[in-house]
Design a protein around this motif. Structure first.
Motif, short mmCIF file in Angstrom:
data_model
loop_
_atom_site.label_atom_id
_atom_site.label_comp_id
_atom_site.label_asym_id
_atom_site.label_seq_id
_atom_site.Cartn_x
_atom_site.Cartn_y
_atom_site.Cartn_z
N LYS A 169 -7.85 0.38 2.74
CA LYS A 169 -6.40 0.53 2.76
C LYS A 169 -5.91 1.14 1.45
CE LYS A 169 -5.49 -3.45 5.79
NZ LYS A 169 -4.92 -4.81 5.85
N GLN A 170 -6.43 0.64 0.35
CA GLN A 170 -6.00 1.14 -0.95
C GLN A 170 -6.37 2.61 -1.14
OE1 GLN A 170 -4.10 -0.79 -3.21
NE2 GLN A 170 -3.80 1.30 -3.95
N ASP A 183 -10.39 -2.97 5.60
CA ASP A 183 -10.42 -3.91 4.48
C ASP A 183 -9.54 -3.40 3.35
OD1 ASP A 183 -11.87 -1.92 3.12
OD2 ASP A 183 -13.80 -2.83 3.57
N HIS A 184 -9.37 -4.22 2.33
CA HIS A 184 -8.44 -3.89 1.24
C HIS A 184 -8.82 -2.57 0.57
CE1 HIS A 184 -5.94 -4.23 -2.32
NE2 HIS A 184 -7.03 -4.12 -3.07
N GLU A 185 -10.11 -2.37 0.33
CA GLU A 185 -10.55 -1.16 -0.38
C GLU A 185 -10.20 0.09 0.41
OE1 GLU A 185 -12.27 -4.57 -2.12
OE2 GLU A 185 -12.38 -3.92 -0.01
N TYR A 227 0.82 -1.21 0.00
CA TYR A 227 0.00 0.00 0.00
C TYR A 227 0.86 1.27 0.00
CZ TYR A 227 -3.71 -3.28 1.07
OH TYR A 227 -4.60 -4.33 1.01
#
Length: 386
Positions: free
Chosen positions: A108-109, A104-106, A61
């Protein structure tokens, strides 16, 4: 000036990189912007471009893939050049660490790459007027509203929210009101309808101002929730221990700055043809200050290593490091000012304007009294006092 800390080659490279950037700007740049209520965006962006804001964040990230040990080097070295940056502790350290551990990934991104390169900032909203930092007594609530939540309440002494793109806010989950520790964490954009802020005038000379934040039925969607609803108490400690460690780093840097300034002055300043540093009335207090600062730096580095190894002892170590460093830095700064005599209060020497931010560190992010409570009850097994 040599110290007890022996850097690895990697840490020395980080320290050298920070030093090279801060020397180009200088303490006067930081103080001038702070006095005028301005920002330090150029410095912030350059630190981001050099990878010095996200050294502890995951590589996937945009971070450097390091840990608290690397973050300590950056934050301490900034302060050792007279630039104690609270926003570093708040945005990439507290907020970044919580998101890296629990989002969650979204999410974090969306946020972590910007935190790492300096293009995004996030403020942290825990403290309240009637609760202080007592998370068990928070009154800011989040209640379900369709597929999202409505957040209402007030946060107090929120640093640098005027610079931030969002507020990481800790709330009491109204839908889990029967559970004492049912907290939820949300990312709330600072331009969200219903979020307003009011500056708190302080004596602190810093580009990071303090605010009261009002949340009046601020609506957020399901994508604003960090981790799992009702699990915020456990999640928030992913940011609170780094906060204490990096306050230790700020204070370690300020302590170094103060002792080095005072020692140089005491070597050069002569009265009746004798350097004032030859007199034990000055040399001994400076030596004692150096000892205390170096011990606190060791405690801070140890706490960072425990954090990076996920040791259960990190809570105790983080509190001890923060306590030792804030006490040592304030004593060192006071002695440095005293060594300079009247010049200690001159803006030319850059000491007196560090006083209030250093004094703040005895109170924030957790007061020295609460650290003593923690150590008495947790480390020594003494009865609870509250």
């Amino acid at each position: 000036m040599s110290g007890l800390i022996q850097d690895t080659d990697e840490h020395q490279a980080i320290r050298d990189s920070v030093g090279a950037i801060t020397k180009r700007y200088g303490q006067e740049y930081f103080l001038e912007r702070s006095r005028a209520g301005g920002d330090i965006d150029e410095l912030w962006r350059e630190l981001g471009d050099a990878g010095l804001l996200g050294v502890h964040l995951p590589e996937e990230y945009g971070g450097g893939g390091g840990g608290m040990a690397e973050a300590v080097v950056v934050v301490e070295e900034l302060s050792a050049h007279g630039l104690p940056m609270l926003i570093w502790v708040i945005s990439p350290a507290i907020c970044g660490s919580i998101l890296a551990a629990h989002a969650d990934h979204e999410m974090k991104q969306k946020w972590l790459p910007g935190m790492a390169d300096g293009t995004k900032k996030m403020a942290f909203g825990l403290t309240e007027p009637d609760a202080g930092s007592n998370s068990h007594n928070l009154k800011t609530t989040a209640r379900r509203d369709g597929d999202g939540w409505l957040i209402s309440g007030q946060k107090y002494y929120i640093s640098a929210i005027d610079q931030a793109d969002a507020l990481l806010v800790i709330t009491r989950d109204a839908d889990l009101s029967g559970e004492r520790s049912a907290l939820s964490i949300f990312v709330v954009p600072t331009d969200a309808p219903g979020l307003t802020m009011q500056e708190i005038p302080t004596a602190i000379v810093s580009s990071d101002k303090q605010f009261t934040v009002f949340l009046d039925d601020v609506r957020v969607g399901p994508d604003a929730l960090v981790g799992e609803a009702g699990r915020g108490l456990q999640q928030v400690f992913s940011g609170l221990n780094p906060e204490r460690i990096l306050v230790g780093a700020i204070c370690g840097g300020i302590g170094r700055f103060a002792v080095e300034k005072a020692s140089a002055y005491a070597r050069d300043r002569k009265v009746w043809n004798t350097p004032i540093g030859a007199h034990q009335g000055l040399s001994h207090p400076l030596a004692e200050s150096h000892i205390a600062v170096e011990v606190s730096r060791l405690a801070t580095r140890h706490a960072a290593e425990l954090a990076d190894s996920d040791s259960p002892a990190v809570g105790e170590a983080s509190n001890i490091a923060k306590f030792a460093a804030s006490e040592a830095a304030l004593k060192a700064l006071d002695q440095a000012i005293q060594t300079h005599g009247g010049n200690g209060l001159s803006k030319e020497y850059g000491l007196s304007e560090l006083w209030f931010v250093t004094r703040l560190m005895r109170t924030a992010p957790v007061s020295r009294e609460m650290v003593l409570n923690f150590v008495a009850q947790t480390s020594l097994g003494l009865p609870r006092s509250y």
